[in-house]
Structure formats: structure tokens, C-alpha cells
Design a protein around this motif. Structure first.
Motif, PDB file in Angstrom:
ATOM      1  N   ARG A 309      16.141   7.325  -4.518  1.00  0.00           N
ATOM      2  CA  ARG A 309      16.715   6.815  -5.767  1.00  0.00           C
ATOM      3  C   ARG A 309      16.670   5.038  -5.837  1.00  0.00           C
ATOM      4  NH1 ARG A 309      18.482  10.143  -9.494  1.00  0.00           N
ATOM      5  NH2 ARG A 309      18.745  12.397  -8.769  1.00  0.00           N
ATOM      6  N   LEU A 310      17.326   4.503  -4.615  1.00  0.00           N
ATOM      7  CA  LEU A 310      17.253   3.110  -4.359  1.00  0.00           C
ATOM      8  C   LEU A 310      15.938   2.493  -4.418  1.00  0.00           C
ATOM      9  CD1 LEU A 310      20.103   2.879  -1.616  1.00  0.00           C
ATOM     10  CD2 LEU A 310      20.340   2.325  -3.898  1.00  0.00           C
ATOM     11  N   TYR A 311      15.042   3.111  -3.793  1.00  0.00           N
ATOM     12  CA  TYR A 311      13.505   2.681  -3.887  1.00  0.00           C
ATOM     13  C   TYR A 311      13.113   2.520  -5.279  1.00  0.00           C
ATOM     14  CZ  TYR A 311      13.080   2.763   1.157  1.00  0.00           C
ATOM     15  OH  TYR A 311      13.153   2.574   2.686  1.00  0.00           O
ATOM     16  N   ARG A 312      13.420   3.766  -6.165  1.00  0.00           N
ATOM     17  CA  ARG A 312      13.145   3.805  -7.512  1.00  0.00           C
ATOM     18  C   ARG A 312      13.849   2.845  -8.191  1.00  0.00           C
ATOM     19  NH1 ARG A 312      11.737   3.785 -11.695  1.00  0.00           N
ATOM     20  NH2 ARG A 312      11.134   5.285 -13.256  1.00  0.00           N
ATOM     21  N   LYS A 313      15.049   2.577  -8.001  1.00  0.00           N
ATOM     22  CA  LYS A 313      15.812   1.611  -8.764  1.00  0.00           C
ATOM     23  C   LYS A 313      15.287   0.240  -8.726  1.00  0.00           C
ATOM     24  CE  LYS A 313      20.488   0.204 -10.163  1.00  0.00           C
ATOM     25  NZ  LYS A 313      21.810   0.349  -9.881  1.00  0.00           N
ATOM     26  N   ALA A 314      14.817  -0.254  -7.450  1.00  0.00           N
ATOM     27  CA  ALA A 314      14.340  -1.571  -6.992  1.00  0.00           C
ATOM     28  C   ALA A 314      12.865  -1.525  -7.137  1.00  0.00           C
ATOM     29  CB  ALA A 314      14.651  -1.722  -5.714  1.00  0.00           C
ATOM     30  N   ASN A 315      12.051  -0.529  -7.872  1.00  0.00           N
ATOM     31  CA  ASN A 315      10.701  -0.653  -8.077  1.00  0.00           C
ATOM     32  C   ASN A 315      10.132  -1.009  -6.585  1.00  0.00           C
ATOM     33  OD1 ASN A 315      10.637   0.199 -10.586  1.00  0.00           O
ATOM     34  ND2 ASN A 315      11.035  -1.870 -11.280  1.00  0.00           N
ATOM     35  N   ALA A 316      10.609  -0.364  -5.470  1.00  0.00           N
ATOM     36  CA  ALA A 316      10.018  -0.827  -4.045  1.00  0.00           C
ATOM     37  C   ALA A 316       9.118   0.265  -3.625  1.00  0.00           C
ATOM     38  CB  ALA A 316      11.284  -1.043  -3.123  1.00  0.00           C
ATOM     39  N   ARG A 317       7.968   0.268  -4.387  1.00  0.00           N
ATOM     40  CA  ARG A 317       6.957   1.208  -4.103  1.00  0.00           C
ATOM     41  C   ARG A 317       6.225   0.873  -2.685  1.00  0.00           C
ATOM     42  NH1 ARG A 317       6.172   0.996  -9.592  1.00  0.00           N
ATOM     43  NH2 ARG A 317       5.037  -0.821  -9.355  1.00  0.00           N
ATOM     44  N   ASP A 318       6.121  -0.540  -2.399  1.00  0.00           N
ATOM     45  CA  ASP A 318       5.536  -0.830  -1.009  1.00  0.00           C
ATOM     46  C   ASP A 318       6.600  -0.353   0.132  1.00  0.00           C
ATOM     47  OD1 ASP A 318       7.751  -2.223  -1.758  1.00  0.00           O
ATOM     48  OD2 ASP A 318       6.953  -4.171  -0.964  1.00  0.00           O
ATOM     49  N   ARG A 319       7.853  -0.317   0.009  1.00  0.00           N
ATOM     50  CA  ARG A 319       8.749   0.201   1.188  1.00  0.00           C
ATOM     51  C   ARG A 319       8.635   1.628   1.380  1.00  0.00           C
ATOM     52  NH1 ARG A 319      13.849  -3.759   1.604  1.00  0.00           N
ATOM     53  NH2 ARG A 319      12.813  -5.823   1.745  1.00  0.00           N
ATOM     54  N   ALA A 320       8.617   2.217   0.031  1.00  0.00           N
ATOM     55  CA  ALA A 320       8.322   3.741   0.058  1.00  0.00           C
ATOM     56  C   ALA A 320       7.319   4.309   0.828  1.00  0.00           C
ATOM     57  CB  ALA A 320       8.712   4.098  -1.437  1.00  0.00           C
ATOM     58  N   ALA A 321       5.990   3.563   0.293  1.00  0.00           N
ATOM     59  CA  ALA A 321       4.763   3.883   0.857  1.00  0.00           C
ATOM     60  C   ALA A 321       4.870   3.829   2.660  1.00  0.00           C
ATOM     61  CB  ALA A 321       3.628   3.124   0.097  1.00  0.00           C
ATOM     62  N   LEU A 365      -8.286   5.776   7.323  1.00  0.00           N
ATOM     63  CA  LEU A 365      -7.816   4.453   7.694  1.00  0.00           C
ATOM     64  C   LEU A 365      -6.820   3.833   6.373  1.00  0.00           C
ATOM     65  CD1 LEU A 365      -7.540   1.879   9.288  1.00  0.00           C
ATOM     66  CD2 LEU A 365      -9.506   1.179   8.454  1.00  0.00           C
ATOM     67  N   PRO A 366      -7.526   3.931   5.145  1.00  0.00           N
ATOM     68  CA  PRO A 366      -6.472   3.512   3.668  1.00  0.00           C
ATOM     69  C   PRO A 366      -5.646   4.395   3.693  1.00  0.00           C
ATOM     70  CG  PRO A 366      -8.753   4.364   3.023  1.00  0.00           C
ATOM     71  CD  PRO A 366      -8.848   4.538   4.836  1.00  0.00           C
ATOM     72  N   LEU A 367      -5.800   5.687   4.055  1.00  0.00           N
ATOM     73  CA  LEU A 367      -4.576   6.640   3.532  1.00  0.00           C
ATOM     74  C   LEU A 367      -3.347   6.423   4.453  1.00  0.00           C
ATOM     75  CD1 LEU A 367      -3.618   9.241   2.124  1.00  0.00           C
ATOM     76  CD2 LEU A 367      -4.591  10.544   4.056  1.00  0.00           C
ATOM     77  N   LEU A 368      -3.644   6.145   5.765  1.00  0.00           N
ATOM     78  CA  LEU A 368      -2.613   6.023   6.727  1.00  0.00           C
ATOM     79  C   LEU A 368      -2.129   4.372   6.843  1.00  0.00           C
ATOM     80  CD1 LEU A 368      -3.523   8.288   9.452  1.00  0.00           C
ATOM     81  CD2 LEU A 368      -1.717   8.646   7.955  1.00  0.00           C
ATOM     82  N   PHE A 369      -2.873   3.388   6.723  1.00  0.00           N
ATOM     83  CA  PHE A 369      -2.820   1.989   6.797  1.00  0.00           C
ATOM     84  C   PHE A 369      -3.017   1.256   5.498  1.00  0.00           C
ATOM     85  CE2 PHE A 369      -3.534   3.852  11.087  1.00  0.00           C
ATOM     86  CZ  PHE A 369      -2.440   3.338  11.740  1.00  0.00           C
ATOM     87  N   GLY A 370      -3.297   1.727   4.370  1.00  0.00           N
ATOM     88  CA  GLY A 370      -3.896   1.183   3.361  1.00  0.00           C
ATOM     89  C   GLY A 370      -2.782   0.360   2.671  1.00  0.00           C
ATOM     90  N   PRO A 371      -2.965  -0.310   1.371  1.00  0.00           N
ATOM     91  CA  PRO A 371      -2.020  -1.241   0.752  1.00  0.00           C
ATOM     92  C   PRO A 371      -1.063  -0.260   0.085  1.00  0.00           C
ATOM     93  CG  PRO A 371      -4.276  -1.035  -0.405  1.00  0.00           C
ATOM     94  CD  PRO A 371      -4.497  -0.443   0.862  1.00  0.00           C
ATOM     95  N   PRO A 372      -0.073  -0.811  -0.634  1.00  0.00           N
ATOM     96  CA  PRO A 372       0.730  -0.205  -1.360  1.00  0.00           C
ATOM     97  C   PRO A 372       0.383   0.237  -2.814  1.00  0.00           C
ATOM     98  CG  PRO A 372       1.421  -2.518  -1.623  1.00  0.00           C
ATOM     99  CD  PRO A 372       0.374  -2.200  -0.260  1.00  0.00           C
TER     100      PRO A 372
END
Length: 396
Positions: A309-321, A365-372
Motif C-alpha cells: 500500500r505504501l508503494y502504491r500510494k507513492a507510485n513507487a513501481r520501480d521499488r516494487a518491481a 534476462l529482461p524478466l529478472l533484470f529488466g527496467p521497471p
């Protein structure tokens, strides 16, 4: 991660949740709006305020003005110093409703004008801030009188004819023996008539405004005393000092700091010092932080949902991914024979994972180490793909 789990842990607020969050603010705005409407309605009528000769309020003075008009005395209301000074004259009584609201410069200019006008000046409840300038030689006693109705006990004709009146309030002391001191309370008068140093004018100092109020005019000898004090001249100028008066803001070239008393400056300095000491006290650290045992055990699913929920509230998709990929790599490494130290190295993890799944590893490779991911839908798809990859490795 299944579809049912995604639905139960959704962080999107519902309409009911939005209402619960916003109802306090909405209620406060409604109350402010209602209060504003009520205040506007109250102020829109004909009433003006305390000691205003146009006001029909209990604390207004319309009744006094009407009685004076019946005796042929005209009443004019002014709100600026320039109007009050221009209206002063030998056939005019100048009533100052709130002398303590005047600045020292206003008091000096007004006293200079009234001293030369040969008219009458009536000061209503002047205190220490104004009495010494508007009526030199008169001082206000710090202790006020709690007796409302008092007897004249003086030779002033107006007081003797009126008899007892509600003059109890501020008490005064005069150094000039020619001053008429009336309505004493505990030995000090509450009404003074100070003759002018030159000419036929005088200054009347009244310790309480009660005799001018609409609801007190018919009590004791209030009406008689008010009419005699205010009706000795053909014209009455009723001065209601206002903070909007331009003369009140003329500081004579002084800065804002010059107008502040020295006590306020020292108090502000002490306040800053106290705030600094409080910040140092609350911000100190006595060694490293010590972990504390929680009184209750928190389920891992609740912690995960709270962080999501904290990730969602901050739009932190990069950290969640990044958290999803890191956890997946950590769990996959022991399954394919890669050490934990190399679990996050593509050159070690991807070849071993490709050999286990009999693939070329181009999609891994993109699945495990790809961009957010670009949006929430892409993040959900990434979680599904990582979950499917882990199940496939465990089955193979």
C-alpha cells in the motif's frame, strides 16, 4: 500471485473510504459556510455596535441621540481623527468613545485641537494609555470600582440634578484643585470635569459608559446625567476611533521594530533560545538504536500488504518491481545450484536457469533484470510472470 489475491489486497480506495477520509473536511467547510452566512445576516441589519448612536443594541446609544435630538442637539458620527479635529469648536461637544484605541500621536493632536476649541470634550472610560495625554494632570487608578450606582457627592450642578447614576468603573486622581470630582468610590472619583487652562472649554472624564447604553438609560439618574453632559452645546460630535483610520498607521517614519516594546523583543529572543534547546534535547542520540520486542506478532501477509500500500500510494513501481525480482532471484538460486552470493549476478544466474529450463535465456534476462514497469498493469503482469517462472523451476 493469483487474481483472487490481487483483488483482496487492492490499494485503490473505494467510494466509502474516500467519504470517510473527506467527511471531516467537508463538515468543517459546511460549518464555516453556515457561520459566515449567520455573521453576514447579523451584520446586515441596522445595528452598528457598542456606544454607537446609530445602534439599537442594548449596548448601543441610539436612545441617547434621540433624546438629545428632542432637545435640539444634533449628533454627528465621525470615525477619523481629521473629521474629529475639523468638527471641534466652541459650540460643539466632542465625545471620544474609545480613547485607549488612539495612538500617542493621535492623542497629542486631538488634545492640541480641543484645548484651543473652547468646546467640551467627553472621554469615555479612558485608561492609563490615554488619560495622561488627553487630560493632563489626571491619572487612572489601577483598581476599578465594582460599585455600579454611585452618589454625586460634589458641587457639579449636572451631577447634583441627576443624583445617583451608574458611573462606577475606572477611578481617577487629579492634581488640579479646580477639578470637579464626582461619584466617588472608596475615596476616588469616577467622574471629573477638568476646566481648560485658557478659555471656557472643559474636559469631562467618565469612568464607565453605562449611562449611555440603551438598556441602562432609564435607570438611576443616567438619562439626566447623559443629557446634561452631552447637551451643553448645540452640536455633538460622536467620535468612534477606527483602526482603519490612516492617522493610526502613521508611525512618523519609524520601522516596525521601533514600534514594538522592548519586552516583546527580549521575549522573542528567549523563545528562539528555548526552541533551540528543545530541539537539541529532543534530537540527541544516546548510542545506537536498540531493537525492542513487539507485544504482538504481526503476520507476514499484513506486513507485505502494508508495504504494498505504501508503494502504491507513492507510485513507487520501480521499488516494487525491484523487490519482486530480488525475492524471486533469491528463491531461485538454491533451486538451480547457484550460491546466494551470485543470485543477483546475471552472468551466473541466467545460464544456470536456462540450463534448467532448456531455453536460450533471452526472455529471462529482461524478466529478472529488466527496467521497471510503465504502469500498474505492467507491474501486475510482471508479478504473474515471476510467479509462473518460480513454479516452472520447482516442477522441472
Amino acid at each position: 500471485m493469483t487474481e483472487a489475491t490481487l483483488t483482496s489486497t487492492s490499494a485503490s480506495p473505494t467510494a466509502r473510504q474516500l467519504w470517510r477520509r473527506a467527511r471531516g473536511v467537508v463538515l468543517a467547510l459546511v460549518l464555516l459556510l453556515v457561520a459566515a452566512i449567520v455573521i453576514a445576516a447579523v451584520r446586515s441589519d441596522a445595528r452598528h455596535g457598542r456606544l454607537d448612536p446609530r445602534s439599537a443594541d442594548p449596548s448601543g446609544s441610539r436612545a441617547t441621540a434621540q433624546l438629545l435630538a428632542d432637545q435640539g442637539v444634533s449628533t454627528r458620527v465621525v470615525t477619523t481623527l481629521d473629521e474629529a479635529r475639523a468638527a471641534a469648536g466652541p459650540d460643539t461637544t466632542l465625545l471620544i468613545a474609545a480613547p485607549d484605541l488612539l495612538t500617542r500621536r493621535q492623542q497629542t493632536l486631538l488634545h492640541t485641537t480641543t484645548e484651543r476649541s473652547d468646546g467640551r470634550t467627553v472621554l469615555i472610560s479612558p485608561g492609563s494609555p490615554s488619560i495622561g495625554t488627553l487630560a493632563p494632570g489626571v491619572t487612572a487608578d489601577p483598581a476599578v470600582s465594582f460599585d455600579s450606582a454611585l452618589s454625586p457627592d460634589c458641587d457639579l450642578p449636572a451631577a447634583r440634578r441627576a443624583g445617583s447614576a451608574d458611573t462606577g468603573g475606572i477611578r481617577y486622581t487629579a492634581t488640579d484643585p479646580g477639578v470637579d470630582a464626582c461619584y466617588p468610590s472608596d475615596g476616588l472619583p469616577t467622574l471629573l470635569r477638568v476646566p481648560a487652562a485658557s478659555g471656557s472649554g472643559d474636559t469631562v472624564v467618565l469612568g464607565a459608559p453605562d449611562i449611555l447604553y440603551n438598556d441602562r438609560l432609564d435607570e438611576q439618574g443616567n438619562a439626566s446625567l447623559a443629557l446634561q453632559l452631552l447637551g451643553s452645546r448645540a452640536h455633538l460630535v460622536w467620535y468612534l476611533p477606527s483602526l482603519a483610520d490612516d492617522s493610526a498607521t502613521d508611525a512618523g517614519g519609524q520601522s516596525f521594530l521601533d514600534l514594538l516594546p522592548s519586552g516583546w523583543l527580549w521575549g522573542t529572543l528567549q523563545l528562539f533560545i528555548a526552541v533551540g534547546l528543545a530541539a537539541l534535547w529532543r534530537g540527541r542520540r544516546m548510542g545506537p538504536l536498540v531493537p525492542e520486542r513487539l507485544p504482538v506478532a504481526i503476520r507476514a501477509s499484513e506486513t507485505t500488504e502494508g508495504r504494498a500500500r505504501l508503494y502504491r500510494k507513492a507510485n513507487a513501481r520501480d521499488r516494487a518491481a525491484a523487490a519482486l525480482r530480488s525475492t524471486t532471484r533469491t528463491r531461485l538460486a538454491p533451486l538451480i545450484g547457484v550460491s546466494p552470493a551470485q543470485a543477483h549476478a546475471p552472468e551466473a544466474l541466467i545460464p544456470a536457469l536456462s540450463a534448467r529450463l532448456d531455453g536460450d535465456g533471452q526472455a529471462l534476462l529482461p524478466l529478472l533484470f529488466g527496467p521497471p514497469p510503465r504502469d500498474d498493469a505492467a507491474l501486475v503482469s510482471l508479478a504473474d510472470q515471476l510467479d509462473a517462472l518460480e513454479r516452472e523451476v520447482r516442477i522441472s
